[in-house]
Design an enzyme around this catalytic site. Structure first.
Site, PDB file in Angstrom:
ATOM      1  N   LYS A  75      22.040  -9.229 -13.773  1.00  0.00           N
ATOM      2  CA  LYS A  75      23.452 -10.156 -13.786  1.00  0.00           C
ATOM      3  C   LYS A  75      23.187 -11.266 -15.257  1.00  0.00           C
ATOM      4  O   LYS A  75      24.092 -11.493 -15.687  1.00  0.00           O
ATOM      5  CB  LYS A  75      23.750 -11.086 -12.586  1.00  0.00           C
ATOM      6  CG  LYS A  75      24.282 -10.207 -11.586  1.00  0.00           C
ATOM      7  CD  LYS A  75      24.982 -11.058 -10.492  1.00  0.00           C
ATOM      8  CE  LYS A  75      25.457 -10.176  -9.431  1.00  0.00           C
ATOM      9  NZ  LYS A  75      26.151 -10.732  -8.268  1.00  0.00           N
ATOM     10  N   ASP A 111      32.610 -12.845  -9.276  1.00  0.00           N
ATOM     11  CA  ASP A 111      32.133 -13.464  -7.918  1.00  0.00           C
ATOM     12  C   ASP A 111      32.691 -14.931  -7.744  1.00  0.00           C
ATOM     13  O   ASP A 111      33.263 -14.986  -6.797  1.00  0.00           O
ATOM     14  CB  ASP A 111      30.533 -13.628  -8.031  1.00  0.00           C
ATOM     15  CG  ASP A 111      29.935 -12.371  -7.913  1.00  0.00           C
ATOM     16  OD1 ASP A 111      30.119 -11.316  -7.379  1.00  0.00           O
ATOM     17  OD2 ASP A 111      28.637 -12.408  -8.313  1.00  0.00           O
ATOM     18  N   GLY A 135      21.481 -23.233  -1.828  1.00  0.00           N
ATOM     19  CA  GLY A 135      21.040 -22.141  -2.886  1.00  0.00           C
ATOM     20  C   GLY A 135      21.429 -22.776  -4.299  1.00  0.00           C
ATOM     21  O   GLY A 135      22.397 -23.558  -4.410  1.00  0.00           O
ATOM     22  N   ALA A 136      20.640 -22.127  -5.218  1.00  0.00           N
ATOM     23  CA  ALA A 136      21.163 -22.449  -6.735  1.00  0.00           C
ATOM     24  C   ALA A 136      20.827 -21.335  -7.676  1.00  0.00           C
ATOM     25  O   ALA A 136      20.632 -21.325  -8.939  1.00  0.00           O
ATOM     26  CB  ALA A 136      20.074 -23.521  -6.996  1.00  0.00           C
ATOM     27  N   GLY A 138      22.285 -17.221  -8.346  1.00  0.00           N
ATOM     28  CA  GLY A 138      23.576 -16.815  -8.988  1.00  0.00           C
ATOM     29  C   GLY A 138      24.733 -17.072  -8.342  1.00  0.00           C
ATOM     30  O   GLY A 138      25.796 -17.470  -8.920  1.00  0.00           O
ATOM     31  N   THR A 203      22.206 -18.243  -0.129  1.00  0.00           N
ATOM     32  CA  THR A 203      20.841 -17.692  -0.359  1.00  0.00           C
ATOM     33  C   THR A 203      20.975 -16.266   0.548  1.00  0.00           C
ATOM     34  O   THR A 203      21.981 -16.330   1.036  1.00  0.00           O
ATOM     35  CB  THR A 203      19.684 -18.822   0.455  1.00  0.00           C
ATOM     36  OG1 THR A 203      19.996 -18.566   1.661  1.00  0.00           O
ATOM     37  CG2 THR A 203      20.139 -20.133  -0.056  1.00  0.00           C
ATOM     38  N   TYR A 232      27.015 -10.556   3.336  1.00  0.00           N
ATOM     39  CA  TYR A 232      27.904  -9.558   4.040  1.00  0.00           C
ATOM     40  C   TYR A 232      27.204  -8.404   4.811  1.00  0.00           C
ATOM     41  O   TYR A 232      27.730  -7.641   5.448  1.00  0.00           O
ATOM     42  CB  TYR A 232      28.738  -9.106   3.103  1.00  0.00           C
ATOM     43  CG  TYR A 232      28.249  -8.322   1.896  1.00  0.00           C
ATOM     44  CD1 TYR A 232      27.840  -8.892   0.414  1.00  0.00           C
ATOM     45  CD2 TYR A 232      27.931  -6.811   2.197  1.00  0.00           C
ATOM     46  CE1 TYR A 232      27.518  -8.087  -0.444  1.00  0.00           C
ATOM     47  CE2 TYR A 232      27.303  -6.558   1.095  1.00  0.00           C
ATOM     48  CZ  TYR A 232      26.787  -6.947  -0.124  1.00  0.00           C
ATOM     49  OH  TYR A 232      26.203  -6.168  -0.998  1.00  0.00           O
TER      50      TYR A 232
HETATM   51  N1  NAP Z   1      29.735 -11.639  -0.927  1.00  0.00           N
HETATM   52  C1  NAP Z   1      29.357 -11.243  -2.173  1.00  0.00           C
HETATM   53  O1  NAP Z   1      30.414 -10.922  -2.968  1.00  0.00           O
HETATM   54  C2  NAP Z   1      28.046 -11.689  -2.581  1.00  0.00           C
HETATM   55  C3  NAP Z   1      28.055 -11.761  -4.398  1.00  0.00           C
HETATM   56  C4  NAP Z   1      27.069 -12.262  -4.752  1.00  0.00           C
HETATM   57  C5  NAP Z   1      26.056 -12.370  -3.892  1.00  0.00           C
HETATM   58  N2  NAP Z   1      25.778 -12.396  -2.605  1.00  0.00           N
HETATM   59  C6  NAP Z   1      24.721 -12.706  -1.709  1.00  0.00           C
HETATM   60  O2  NAP Z   1      24.349 -13.977  -1.968  1.00  0.00           O
HETATM   61  C7  NAP Z   1      22.794 -14.247  -1.876  1.00  0.00           C
HETATM   62  C8  NAP Z   1      22.237 -14.704  -2.910  1.00  0.00           C
HETATM   63  O3  NAP Z   1      22.644 -13.774  -3.902  1.00  0.00           O
HETATM   64  P1  NAP Z   1      22.111 -14.465  -5.444  1.00  0.00           P
HETATM   65  O4  NAP Z   1      22.543 -13.474  -6.534  1.00  0.00           O
HETATM   66  O5  NAP Z   1      22.652 -16.020  -5.606  1.00  0.00           O
HETATM   67  O6  NAP Z   1      20.773 -14.371  -5.471  1.00  0.00           O
HETATM   68  P2  NAP Z   1      19.328 -15.208  -6.602  1.00  0.00           P
HETATM   69  O7  NAP Z   1      20.308 -15.510  -7.734  1.00  0.00           O
HETATM   70  O8  NAP Z   1      18.276 -14.572  -6.396  1.00  0.00           O
HETATM   71  O9  NAP Z   1      19.394 -16.790  -5.627  1.00  0.00           O
HETATM   72  C9  NAP Z   1      18.934 -16.744  -4.450  1.00  0.00           C
HETATM   73  C10 NAP Z   1      18.828 -18.308  -3.822  1.00  0.00           C
HETATM   74  O10 NAP Z   1      18.494 -18.380  -2.745  1.00  0.00           O
HETATM   75  C11 NAP Z   1      17.238 -19.004  -2.633  1.00  0.00           C
HETATM   76  N3  NAP Z   1      16.355 -18.479  -1.646  1.00  0.00           N
HETATM   77  C12 NAP Z   1      15.991 -17.232  -1.393  1.00  0.00           C
HETATM   78  N4  NAP Z   1      15.117 -16.959  -0.524  1.00  0.00           N
HETATM   79  C13 NAP Z   1      15.011 -18.078   0.290  1.00  0.00           C
HETATM   80  C14 NAP Z   1      14.607 -18.666   1.351  1.00  0.00           C
HETATM   81  N5  NAP Z   1      13.758 -17.505   1.983  1.00  0.00           N
HETATM   82  N6  NAP Z   1      14.784 -19.758   1.884  1.00  0.00           N
HETATM   83  C15 NAP Z   1      15.602 -20.509   1.079  1.00  0.00           C
HETATM   84  N7  NAP Z   1      16.340 -20.446   0.064  1.00  0.00           N
HETATM   85  C16 NAP Z   1      15.851 -19.140  -0.513  1.00  0.00           C
HETATM   86  C17 NAP Z   1      16.723 -19.168  -3.911  1.00  0.00           C
HETATM   87  O11 NAP Z   1      16.092 -20.324  -4.060  1.00  0.00           O
HETATM   88  P3  NAP Z   1      14.989 -20.739  -5.236  1.00  0.00           P
HETATM   89  O12 NAP Z   1      15.636 -21.094  -6.167  1.00  0.00           O
HETATM   90  O13 NAP Z   1      13.721 -21.492  -4.494  1.00  0.00           O
HETATM   91  O14 NAP Z   1      14.164 -19.381  -5.357  1.00  0.00           O
HETATM   92  C18 NAP Z   1      18.051 -18.991  -4.779  1.00  0.00           C
HETATM   93  O15 NAP Z   1      18.548 -20.602  -4.804  1.00  0.00           O
HETATM   94  C19 NAP Z   1      22.502 -12.408  -1.558  1.00  0.00           C
HETATM   95  O16 NAP Z   1      22.283 -12.261  -0.059  1.00  0.00           O
HETATM   96  C20 NAP Z   1      23.372 -11.749  -2.107  1.00  0.00           C
HETATM   97  O17 NAP Z   1      23.598 -10.429  -1.574  1.00  0.00           O
HETATM   98  C21 NAP Z   1      27.005 -11.930  -1.936  1.00  0.00           C
END
Ligand code: NAP
Length: 289
Positions: A75, A111, A135-136, A138, A203, A232
């Site tokens: 992304k 998104d 979370g911080a 994407g 997250t 989801y």
């Molecule tokens: N419903 C939808 O349409 C949709 C769309 C996009 C994403 N999502 C979901 O959203 C979630 C995050 O996606 P993303 O793209 O934002 O991922 P990402 O960019 O990898 O960011 C992950 C975030 O979660 C934190 N994190 C990861 N593992 C953790 C843990 N064990 N304990 C605490 N914090 C943790 C990370 O913290 P650090 O900064 O410390 O690494 C970071 O802030 C995923 O489950 C994804 O499937 C859903």
């Protein structure tokens, strides 16, 4: 006579790229919408090894793939290969949809609006509310920018404090709202959940296969909260189950998924997809898997 839904040499190609890609619900959602509207399109999924991203972008142009979704881990990395990115997407720093107009690639983040539509469709207003965002990454960045236009206060809590601070500074500059950044800990979650009207998990904590964990202890939830989990899979995470038991209003990640997909679909095809049908198909699929 060829069936209307048959793939021919005229069929336009849409796709998603990611690594891994097998978990993606996008082909199911988009092909459902294509079939229902009898459009001459097909939506495929491509597993792109990370070092091949540049080649994949060349391939998109060579094979004239006209609409592309982008998922983990591309992304952010794909942005440098695009010809145009809209200003808010540039700020968010993540592209999840691309339109290919004769080799000219435009990137968007759907998104953010998908998440907002999901909240509004559920009847939840964010205007003037205090939001605790976990979370911080994407998804959190997309949510922060879209919410910054309406909420009263945003508290970003992240495992890595530096990332939360960076995002909160960017949001302050963008909107001037009251934003704080904190490192995730039980004490912080306890204090901040008391002051929040809405808690959003952005997250992957609680996502399949780790379905028995939640990013926030159950005892910190209270019945005045709206709890929104962008995860989801599973459709009902532990966080959502805990929150419902505490009497909170809840929203899972499925509607964000469907809405971000529908926004991209309409952008590519100029046709409104049937979001109820797309939603139903994903539920059928996730229910079975
Ligand atoms: N419903 C939808 O349409 C949709 C769309 C996009 C994403 N999502 C979901 O959203 C979630 C995050 O996606 P993303 O793209 O934002 O991922 P990402 O960019 O990898 O960011 C992950 C975030 O979660 C934190 N994190 C990861 N593992 C953790 C843990 N064990 N304990 C605490 N914090 C943790 C990370 O913290 P650090 O900064 O410390 O690494 C970071 O802030 C995923 O489950 C994804 O499937 C859903």
């Amino acid at each position: 006579m060829i069936d209307k839904d048959f793939v021919t040499a005229h069929t336009k190609v849409l796709c998603i790229i990611g690594y891994p890609i097998e978990h993606s619900m996008s082909p199911i959602m988009h092909n459902t919408a294509i079939r229902e509207l009898h459009l001459d399109y097909i939506y495929l999924a491509f597993n792109i090894f990370p070092s091949n991203l540049k080649l994949a972008v060349k391939g998109i142009k060579t094979f004239n793939i006209i609409g592309i979704n982008v998922t983990i881990p591309f992304k952010q990395k794909i942005m440098k290969y695009l010809d145009e990115i809209d200003p808010i997407t540039k700020k968010i720093g993540a592209v999840n949809a691309i339109k290919n107009d004769k080799g000219y690639l435009t990137g968007k983040n759907t998104d953010a609006e998908g998440a907002m539509r999901a909240l509004l469709n559920a009847g939840y207003k964010i205007s003037g509310k205090n939001v605790l965002l976990l979370g911080a990454g994407g998804a959190a960045r997309a949510l922060s920018y879209i919410m910054a236009e309406q909420v009263n206060k945003l508290v970003i809590v992240n495992r890595t404090e530096k990332r939360a601070l960076k995002l909160s500074n960017q949001i302050k500059k963008y909107s001037g709202i009251n934003v704080e950044a904190k490192q995730m800990s039980n004490n912080v979650l306890k204090d901040e959940s008391k002051k929040a009207d809405i808690i959003i998990n952005a997250t992957p904590v609680g996502m399949y296969p780790n379905v028995n964990i939640s990013p926030i202890p159950e005892e910190f939830l209270h019945e005045d909260l709206i709890v929104y989990d962008v995860v989801y899979n599973p459709l009902k995470t532990k966080l959502i189950t805990d929150a419902a038991q505490k009497g909170c209003k809840t929203l899972g990640g499925l509607d964000m998924l469907v809405n971000q997909g529908a926004l991209a679909f309409e952008w590519w095809t100029n046709k409104k997809p049937n979001t109820s049908l797309m939603r139903k198909k994903v539920i059928e699929f996730l229910g079975e898997s």
